[in-house]
Design an enzyme around this catalytic site. Structure first.
Site, PDB file in Angstrom:
ATOM      1  N   ASN A  84      38.310  42.564  44.337  1.00 13.27           N
ATOM      2  CA  ASN A  84      38.025  41.633  43.248  1.00 13.27           C
ATOM      3  C   ASN A  84      37.650  40.278  43.835  1.00 13.27           C
ATOM      4  O   ASN A  84      38.519  39.539  44.294  1.00 13.27           O
ATOM      5  CB  ASN A  84      39.253  41.520  42.337  1.00 13.27           C
ATOM      6  CG  ASN A  84      39.037  40.546  41.187  1.00 13.27           C
ATOM      7  OD1 ASN A  84      37.907  40.184  40.858  1.00 13.27           O
ATOM      8  ND2 ASN A  84      40.127  40.118  40.577  1.00 13.27           N
ATOM      9  N   SER A 113      48.282  40.110  47.107  1.00 13.13           N
ATOM     10  CA  SER A 113      48.274  39.763  48.538  1.00 13.13           C
ATOM     11  C   SER A 113      48.236  41.000  49.436  1.00 13.13           C
ATOM     12  O   SER A 113      48.888  41.048  50.488  1.00 13.13           O
ATOM     13  CB  SER A 113      49.474  38.878  48.884  1.00 13.13           C
ATOM     14  OG  SER A 113      49.417  37.663  48.156  1.00 13.13           O
ATOM     15  N   GLY A 157      41.700  38.134  47.934  1.00 11.01           N
ATOM     16  CA  GLY A 157      41.167  37.425  49.098  1.00 11.01           C
ATOM     17  C   GLY A 157      40.762  38.294  50.259  1.00 11.01           C
ATOM     18  O   GLY A 157      39.749  38.029  50.931  1.00 11.01           O
ATOM     19  N   GLY A 166      47.593  35.809  45.285  1.00  8.68           N
ATOM     20  CA  GLY A 166      47.074  34.611  45.924  1.00  8.68           C
ATOM     21  C   GLY A 166      48.135  33.676  46.477  1.00  8.68           C
ATOM     22  O   GLY A 166      47.829  32.550  46.870  1.00  8.68           O
ATOM     23  N   GLU A 170      50.010  44.412  39.127  1.00  3.99           N
ATOM     24  CA  GLU A 170      49.883  43.187  39.898  1.00  3.99           C
ATOM     25  C   GLU A 170      50.984  42.204  39.502  1.00  3.99           C
ATOM     26  O   GLU A 170      50.878  41.532  38.475  1.00  3.99           O
ATOM     27  CB  GLU A 170      48.523  42.529  39.634  1.00  3.99           C
ATOM     28  CG  GLU A 170      47.341  43.314  40.149  1.00  3.99           C
ATOM     29  CD  GLU A 170      46.115  42.430  40.250  1.00  3.99           C
ATOM     30  OE1 GLU A 170      45.512  42.385  41.329  1.00  3.99           O
ATOM     31  OE2 GLU A 170      45.769  41.765  39.268  1.00  3.99           O
ATOM     32  N   HIS A 212      43.254  41.228  33.597  1.00  5.56           N
ATOM     33  CA  HIS A 212      43.786  40.583  34.798  1.00  5.56           C
ATOM     34  C   HIS A 212      44.654  39.398  34.387  1.00  5.56           C
ATOM     35  O   HIS A 212      44.396  38.731  33.385  1.00  5.56           O
ATOM     36  CB  HIS A 212      42.638  40.119  35.697  1.00  5.56           C
ATOM     37  CG  HIS A 212      43.074  39.705  37.061  1.00  5.56           C
ATOM     38  ND1 HIS A 212      43.649  38.474  37.320  1.00  5.56           N
ATOM     39  CD2 HIS A 212      43.048  40.354  38.249  1.00  5.56           C
ATOM     40  CE1 HIS A 212      43.942  38.391  38.607  1.00  5.56           C
ATOM     41  NE2 HIS A 212      43.597  39.517  39.186  1.00  5.56           N
ATOM     42  N   GLU A 239      44.903  36.481  35.398  1.00  7.09           N
ATOM     43  CA  GLU A 239      44.193  35.213  35.258  1.00  7.09           C
ATOM     44  C   GLU A 239      43.454  35.146  33.930  1.00  7.09           C
ATOM     45  O   GLU A 239      43.356  34.071  33.316  1.00  7.09           O
ATOM     46  CB  GLU A 239      43.230  35.027  36.439  1.00  7.09           C
ATOM     47  CG  GLU A 239      43.971  34.778  37.728  1.00  7.09           C
ATOM     48  CD  GLU A 239      43.200  35.143  38.984  1.00  7.09           C
ATOM     49  OE1 GLU A 239      43.804  35.095  40.070  1.00  7.09           O
ATOM     50  OE2 GLU A 239      41.996  35.498  38.876  1.00  7.09           O
ATOM     51  N   LYS A 256      36.613  37.682  42.293  1.00  6.01           N
ATOM     52  CA  LYS A 256      36.903  36.563  41.387  1.00  6.01           C
ATOM     53  C   LYS A 256      35.674  35.633  41.348  1.00  6.01           C
ATOM     54  O   LYS A 256      34.552  36.110  41.335  1.00  6.01           O
ATOM     55  CB  LYS A 256      38.195  35.853  41.794  1.00  6.01           C
ATOM     56  CG  LYS A 256      39.364  36.835  41.905  1.00  6.01           C
ATOM     57  CD  LYS A 256      40.696  36.180  42.096  1.00  6.01           C
ATOM     58  CE  LYS A 256      41.790  37.237  42.194  1.00  6.01           C
ATOM     59  NZ  LYS A 256      43.139  36.637  42.275  1.00  6.01           N
TER      60      LYS A 256
END
Length: 252
Positions: free
Chosen positions: A9, A213, A235, A173, A167, A95, A97, A11
């Site tokens: 992902n 992570s 990431g 993150g 998640e 998600h 976010e 983002k």
């Protein structure tokens, strides 16, 4: 045996040249799709270009969100019809976010999940708790509610095709990662929720990813767990070499 699925992902990262270079660097190096599913979740502006770049390879392209209506007066939104038209095959829904910053709800996640199946797009449905909810011992209750509401009204076959991504919000993150045992405990609970809500067959078929992570250094331990069938990675999916290592771990 459930096939692992590794989804990167991105983002809100990368410009077009970077996105296209990533696909060029990975598309001929990922393991075959009969070993593991490799999915890249890219920003909307680059989806059509990446679908074209990845055509005929074992890399699938996903959107990071979509609206539940086919069309209409929804300024700024993207419909499942549009995604299907350009060849997108997966979509991330719910998600944390999106839930936290953009008012996504369990109800809209359910509507979007139905819309995805209506147009032949595989949904990756995200669930997970905050640190405060975990510390209050609310994880299992919250995740159960999110899963049940997301799958409400789906057929058994659709549930079997759904990918659920657990998640823990406190591990996204932050550099913090749930231990493999913590992650598997929740994924096992999710499978039990599916069994009670749908069927034992659906529970055994549905694939449950862990996200939070995930990186090459910990992916092997996570994927060795009984109920973790892949990873939704942030990431560590931005660099081609790192993403390939994750996918290779999924193919073991």
């Amino acid at each position: 045996m459930r096939k692992k699925v590794i989804a990167g992902n991105w983002k809100m990262n990368k410009v077009r040249a970077e996105a296209e270079q990533f696909i060029n660097d990975t598309k001929t190096n990922v393991p075959a799709s009969d070993q593991v599913e490799s999915v890249v979740c890219a920003p909307f502006p680059y989806l059509a270009s990446l679908v074209e770049k990845a055509a005929g390879t074992d890399v699938e392209i996903a959107a990071q969100n979509m609206h539940f209506e086919d069309n209409g007066a929804f300024t700024g939104e993207v419909s499942p019809v549009m995604l299907k038209d350009i060849g997108v095959t997966y979509v991330v829904l719910g998600h944390s976010e999106r839930r936290e910053y953009f008012a996504e709800t369990d109800e809209t996640v359910n509507k979007k999940t139905h819309a995805a199946f209506n147009h032949g797009i595989t949904p990756i449905v995200c669930v997970g708790e905050t640190l405060e909810q975990r510390e209050a011992n609310e994880t299992m209750t919250l995740v159960e509610s999110q899963v049940k509401k997301a799958l409400e009204g789906l057929t058994e076959d659709q549930v079997k095709q759904t990918i659920i991504a657990y998640e823990p919000i406190w591990a996204i993150g932050t550099g913090k990662t749930a231990t493999s045992e913590q992650a598997n405990e929740v994924c096992t609970h999710i499978r039990g929720v599916v069994e009670k809500a749908v069927s034992a067959d659906a529970a055994q078929a549905v694939r449950i990813q862990y996200g939070g992570s995930v990186k090459p250094a910990n992916v092997d331990e996570l994927l060795s767990q009984s109920d973790i069938d892949g990873a939704l990675v942030g990431g560590a999916s931005l660099e081609a070499d790192s993403f390939l290592k994750l996918v290779e771990a999924g193919a073991k």
